[in-house]
Design a protein around this motif. Sequence first.
Motif, PDB file in Angstrom:
ATOM      1  N   LEU A   1      -1.603   9.848   0.933  1.00 57.51           N
ATOM      2  CA  LEU A   1      -1.847   9.635   2.494  1.00 57.51           C
ATOM      3  C   LEU A   1      -4.021   8.965   2.326  1.00 57.51           C
ATOM      4  CD1 LEU A   1      -0.015  12.841   4.402  1.00 57.51           C
ATOM      5  CD2 LEU A   1      -0.029   9.698   4.572  1.00 57.51           C
TER       6      LEU A   1
ATOM      7  N   PRO B   1      -5.240   4.636   3.901  1.00 57.58           N
ATOM      8  CA  PRO B   1      -4.784   5.398   5.190  1.00 57.58           C
ATOM      9  C   PRO B   1      -4.081   4.586   6.570  1.00 57.58           C
ATOM     10  CG  PRO B   1      -7.388   4.353   4.138  1.00 57.58           C
ATOM     11  CD  PRO B   1      -6.304   4.347   3.634  1.00 57.58           C
ATOM     12  N   GLU B   2      -3.998   3.064   5.431  1.00 62.84           N
ATOM     13  CA  GLU B   2      -2.902   2.507   6.766  1.00 62.84           C
ATOM     14  C   GLU B   2      -2.126   2.400   5.810  1.00 62.84           C
ATOM     15  OE1 GLU B   2      -4.590  -1.101   7.735  1.00 62.84           O
ATOM     16  OE2 GLU B   2      -6.036  -0.083   9.425  1.00 62.84           O
ATOM     17  N   LEU B   3      -1.728   3.472   5.605  1.00 61.68           N
ATOM     18  CA  LEU B   3      -0.254   3.776   4.666  1.00 61.68           C
ATOM     19  C   LEU B   3       1.547   3.703   5.748  1.00 61.68           C
ATOM     20  CD1 LEU B   3       1.334   3.505   1.784  1.00 61.68           C
ATOM     21  CD2 LEU B   3       1.468   6.154   1.732  1.00 61.68           C
ATOM     22  N   LEU B   4       0.745   5.008   6.686  1.00 61.70           N
ATOM     23  CA  LEU B   4       1.878   4.969   7.442  1.00 61.70           C
ATOM     24  C   LEU B   4       1.983   3.790   8.719  1.00 61.70           C
ATOM     25  CD1 LEU B   4       2.030   9.071   7.989  1.00 61.70           C
ATOM     26  CD2 LEU B   4       2.958   7.016   6.501  1.00 61.70           C
ATOM     27  N   VAL B   5       1.284   2.880   8.733  1.00 58.41           N
ATOM     28  CA  VAL B   5       1.270   1.751   9.703  1.00 58.41           C
ATOM     29  C   VAL B   5       1.403   0.794   9.591  1.00 58.41           C
ATOM     30  CG1 VAL B   5      -0.067   3.709  11.772  1.00 58.41           C
ATOM     31  CG2 VAL B   5      -1.246   1.914  10.462  1.00 58.41           C
ATOM     32  N   SER B   6       1.242   0.310   7.993  1.00 59.96           N
ATOM     33  CA  SER B   6       1.756  -0.929   7.390  1.00 59.96           C
ATOM     34  C   SER B   6       2.892  -0.718   7.049  1.00 59.96           C
ATOM     35  CB  SER B   6       0.664  -0.884   6.325  1.00 59.96           C
ATOM     36  OG  SER B   6      -0.412  -0.442   6.171  1.00 59.96           O
TER      37      SER B   6
END
Lengths: 480, 480
Positions: A140, A144-149
């Motif tokens: 994570l 940092p953009e993992l959950l929104v990509s």
Amino acid sequence: MDQLPLYRRLAAHYRAAIETGALAQGDRFPSVRALMGRHEVSLSTAVQLCRQLESDGWLEARPRSGNFVRRPRRLAVRPLAEPIAGQAPDPAQYVGINARVSEFIARGRQAQVKINFSSARSAPALYPAEALKNAATRALRQHPELLVSPPSNNGNATFRNALAKRAMANGMLLAPEEILVTQGCIEALNLALRAITQPGDIVAVESPTFFGLLQVLETLGLRALEIPTSPHSGISLEALQLAIQTTEKIKALVVVPHLQNPLGSIMPDAQKANLVELCRANEIPLIEDDTYSALSNDDTPLKALKAWDRDGNVIHCASLHKVLAPGLRLGWMNAGRWQSRVEMLKYVQSRNNEELAQLAAADFIASSAYDRHLRRLRSCLKTQRARTAEAIARYFPTSTRLSEPAGGLALWVELAPGLSSKALFDAALAEGIFIAPGLMFSNSNRYDGFVRLNCGAPYTPEIDSALQRLGEICNKLPSR
Amino acid sequence: MDQLPLYRRLAAHYRAAIETGALAQGDRFPSVRALMGRHEVSLSTAVQLCRQLESDGWLEARPRSGNFVRRPRRLAVRPLAEPIAGQAPDPAQYVGINARVSEFIARGRQAQVKINFSSARSAPALYPAEALKNAATRALRQHPELLVSPPSNNGNATFRNALAKRAMANGMLLAPEEILVTQGCIEALNLALRAITQPGDIVAVESPTFFGLLQVLETLGLRALEIPTSPHSGISLEALQLAIQTTEKIKALVVVPHLQNPLGSIMPDAQKANLVELCRANEIPLIEDDTYSALSNDDTPLKALKAWDRDGNVIHCASLHKVLAPGLRLGWMNAGRWQSRVEMLKYVQSRNNEELAQLAAADFIASSAYDRHLRRLRSCLKTQRARTAEAIARYFPTSTRLSEPAGGLALWVELAPGLSSKALFDAALAEGIFIAPGLMFSNSNRYDGFVRLNCGAPYTPEIDSALQRLGEICNKLPSR
Ligand SMILES: Cc1ncc(COP(=O)(O)O)c(C=O)c1O
Ligand SMILES: Cc1ncc(COP(=O)(O)O)c(C=O)c1O
């Protein structure tokens, strides 16, 4: 006797006390200090006495509680018999297995379950919680953009890379791009069957087999053809050959070559080679379910059926769910010549897997901690299976028979002649003990004399007394 | 003219310069300081001049770079026409739509895509990356055994609770236990269709419709019956009624009542009530796909079809994938009277969803940050759709027509008469511009004159020139 050291003579004394029942299973054994006083012996003699009894299996040391009496092992239970392979199988009818399985599952969910011997799973304590948590937190932070990509097509590249590397040890040469990440092995099996069959088709399976597979077949409108399977060497090639010659066209074969569920059998390599060739020659797509191979006692990796595949006829399905982390629904597959069709079906059915779990798993798998974890898990499971087998020997009727799997989570128990697994299921559930009756492992009733007992949890007095209760119920149940 | 304030007269001067082309699209506009010198005006006049031009749409302020010239808006593009509802529909044949869709998708994956107008998705920057990352990290810390414990049946309780609360705003009274968590809306749609249909059955769908749905139908062996659908008010009840009367039994109807994909239509409440009643009266299970309703311009929550459901005939399918986080594959469903069958199918198809994503989402959804995020997302999308529509007005042939959705990610463009979306797709992809041709939205060829353009990314000069290129290609392409 007098020539024996003092501590050995005392050990014999206590052993006799246990055998006669003067000291009962679970009783607290006198402390070292008490033994010193009672027998007027030295500290070292008292300690040696306890060590001897413990190593002979008569005492159990519980950290911070002291020593407790264990009842003696009886002679080992008889192993299971080989199936009869020389009979042409009946195509099992569409008998609503799914409703049956789902009903057993639903009853377990509704009941006040105190001890669950039913699910094939290990306790959370046997898995690397801390390391995986840290790996996930790190992923994570690093992405940092993992959950929104949007997740990567067919799976995360790093994860597929790590899987391809591990697959080499099982004799498979796969490029990372040839690996499709799925929601556990169960999704892989669904996709494999959807890719190669049509509703109404016949699919050959081992007998007995994992009830999850029977549910998949039923919900896809497929018919199961059960092939006799040895508790030692897996599916009978003789029986399969006979089925190929005598029944309707078999459109696919699903096997669990390693630690078959529920039998625990492991196919010898020569037999694997023959199976792959038999399927190729008869144009039967071969689906390999490799959920458990990493749980075999032996640390040497087992060779997948896929290792013998030369023309893409083998679909390899695997999972980390029971091996690495029951909280992650990570499976994967290589579908040989059906790969692009399977990729399409996966996308249409559930889209690409989320990436966080894949990154955490990739991190851990690529580290040396993974093999350390597996060795520990294997050895815990081995102990747990052994303790369960001992308890069955101790508490169940003498004519009970037992599988002897060289790994895995479960034991397959053949109840004393005439006992019904359904009756045992009912009586046990009424006391909060949840078991998997043999009826769940076939479209027929032929395994009503069996139950599968999960050994995934560290052995506790609660488990022991649940097994004792099961034995008592078996002793009381009327024969059919 | 002389009576106008100085800054207005200067504005007219610059407007003329832009209209004649003396100042071109994208040119840097003189700075305030330069304007003061050039026209010998005060600071406040120069600032007012810039403000006026900007608010009239002739200038664009780019933070930290200054002002840039924008070409004038043309008159708005003509809106789409209503479909003809009064004709009995042909049951669309099984025409291999899936191979067609998959081919377009595969070609996009293989090509060097520079600008992707094809996928219905928004840019990661529009989602709360930081807050979700923190929520996930917190969940890991609070539940140290999360990754090694089996996921909860049917979904995490806290998450289902949060979903049930939100569903109330859409007029649905659901207990948390009546919510099944799925792998996105796509899995929910698969499960709903698997629960109520058999291969060969006819399923009515909107026309045009989301190609993912056509793929689901095709892979399940179902036949799509396309019902004319209004770009404003959604599926035509008149046409549906006619289909019910004139075709084979319809076994299910799938609709996207809010921000239909690709049309963007929103059904008026009265029509929703009638649709639910029509389906009930004709015993047609109604599957509602609610992927987009949270993306409507209006902050007032839209009422789900499910809100009118009195007897469990409506299956509600929803998703957080496009609304909260494209990196999470979170969907959910309530299947009315098919709930227990759908739960069983979910378990058999992919088992329970992992919990980490659910916990992170639950945390965020329950906070006031969720509504703040949605308001921001809606307003970004609104701007992005407006900018795209302007560009189409500016660059595409004048006979182009356009949808006017009150929310969502995409515009549905009717190309100038005689243009083929397939030809535009080919020519555009050769230049790295990936669009969704109308052919993908139907089993027939009837939408070859349309394309869907995604507006999910913040508007950039690159997007603008890609749209310009699309317009140029349209102007050059031969008519059919
Ligand atoms: C033989 C076998 N295959 C597949 C599965 C399902 O695997 P997963 O949990 O990875 O979906 C199981 C789990 O019980 C199993 O025993
Ligand atoms: C109308 C519609 N339904 C469902 C989906 C799939 O939703 P999810 O990503 O939640 O699976 C999409 C995505 O493109 C869509 O447009």
